[in-house]
Design a protein around this motif. Structure first.
Motif, PDB file in Angstrom:
ATOM      1  N   GLN A  20       0.830  -1.202   0.000  1.00 40.87           N
ATOM      2  CA  GLN A  20       0.000   0.000   0.000  1.00 40.87           C
ATOM      3  C   GLN A  20       0.870   1.259   0.000  1.00 40.87           C
ATOM      4  O   GLN A  20       0.565   2.219  -0.709  1.00 40.87           O
ATOM      5  CB  GLN A  20      -0.936   0.009   1.213  1.00 40.87           C
ATOM      6  CG  GLN A  20      -2.071  -0.980   1.103  1.00 40.87           C
ATOM      7  CD  GLN A  20      -2.856  -1.084   2.403  1.00 40.87           C
ATOM      8  OE1 GLN A  20      -2.293  -1.343   3.460  1.00 40.87           O
ATOM      9  NE2 GLN A  20      -4.161  -0.878   2.298  1.00 40.87           N
ATOM     10  N   LEU A  23       2.468   1.720  -3.457  1.00 39.63           N
ATOM     11  CA  LEU A  23       1.477   2.242  -4.410  1.00 39.63           C
ATOM     12  C   LEU A  23       1.196   3.722  -4.146  1.00 39.63           C
ATOM     13  O   LEU A  23       1.093   4.517  -5.088  1.00 39.63           O
ATOM     14  CB  LEU A  23       0.185   1.432  -4.332  1.00 39.63           C
ATOM     15  CG  LEU A  23       0.253   0.054  -4.981  1.00 39.63           C
ATOM     16  CD1 LEU A  23      -0.948  -0.789  -4.576  1.00 39.63           C
ATOM     17  CD2 LEU A  23       0.346   0.176  -6.492  1.00 39.63           C
ATOM     18  N   ARG A  79      -4.672  -0.436  -6.050  1.00 44.86           N
ATOM     19  CA  ARG A  79      -4.731   0.194  -4.720  1.00 44.86           C
ATOM     20  C   ARG A  79      -6.134   0.108  -4.122  1.00 44.86           C
ATOM     21  O   ARG A  79      -6.290  -0.169  -2.927  1.00 44.86           O
ATOM     22  CB  ARG A  79      -4.281   1.648  -4.825  1.00 44.86           C
ATOM     23  CG  ARG A  79      -4.139   2.279  -3.469  1.00 44.86           C
ATOM     24  CD  ARG A  79      -3.303   3.505  -3.491  1.00 44.86           C
ATOM     25  NE  ARG A  79      -3.274   4.038  -2.136  1.00 44.86           N
ATOM     26  CZ  ARG A  79      -3.096   5.297  -1.850  1.00 44.86           C
ATOM     27  NH1 ARG A  79      -2.891   6.168  -2.809  1.00 44.86           N
ATOM     28  NH2 ARG A  79      -3.094   5.705  -0.610  1.00 44.86           N
TER      29      ARG A  79
END
Length: 180
Positions: A20, A23, A79
């Protein structure tokens, strides 16, 4: 007392996963590139409409703008999928309700822009107006939202001192199952 927003996804955490975070920062860098060099695409489109040639630099940057926009769209899909599957950290106990509401709005608006802007850019490139105009109007909106996002991060870091900024700088370990 802060308003708690329930976690979405299978596990609660004190922060974001390494994927995460990667991204987030890759998308941020790509959006920054788009905002800084996107005018080259405008030069390419206008030259094409007028039957004129465009500089090699504008042609290269215009091509990059096109493909990076598609890349952003793909990365945002990943995402969003991770956000649904893994979840996001809950706000800290010291975060005021108004700040939680502003944060939720800003994050949703970011995702909306991160999908809508590449789509309107592609529609503008292939179908022309009004899509190109709508795409162009997104730049000041994006810049304003980024400014709000940075201000929020600084507010958390220096006013609330709740370590929220650290959560987006280094990955956290998962700490168990979230309640539904």
């Amino acid at each position: 007392m802060a308003s708690r927003i329930p976690m979405r996804g299978p596990s609660a955490s004190r922060g974001y996963s390494a994927t995460q975070l990667a991204l987030h920062w890759v998308i941020a860098a790509l959006v920054t590139f788009q905002l800084l060099f996107g005018e080259s695409m405008k030069a390419v489109v206008e030259a094409g409409e007028r039957g004129r040639s465009v500089s090699a630099l504008d042609a290269q940057l215009g091509s990059l703008h096109h493909w990076i926009g598609i890349g952003i769209l793909a990365l945002v899909a990943v995402r969003l999928g991770l956000r649904i599957l893994v979840g996001v950290p809950e706000p800290s106990n010291v975060t005021p309700r108004w700040a939680v509401l502003v944060s939720n709005f800003a994050h949703r608006f970011f995702y909306l822009l991160l999908v809508a802007v590449p789509v309107t850019g592609l529609l503008g490139y292939y179908l022309k107006d009004p899509w190109g105009d709508i795409h162009a109007w997104s730049k000041p909106v994006f810049v304003g939202l980024i400014a709000l996002h940075v201000a929020g991060a600084l507010y958390h870091q220096f006013w609330l001192k709740d370590h929220a900024l650290a959560r987006i700088l280094r990955p956290a370990q998962r700490i168990g199952r979230a309640s539904p």
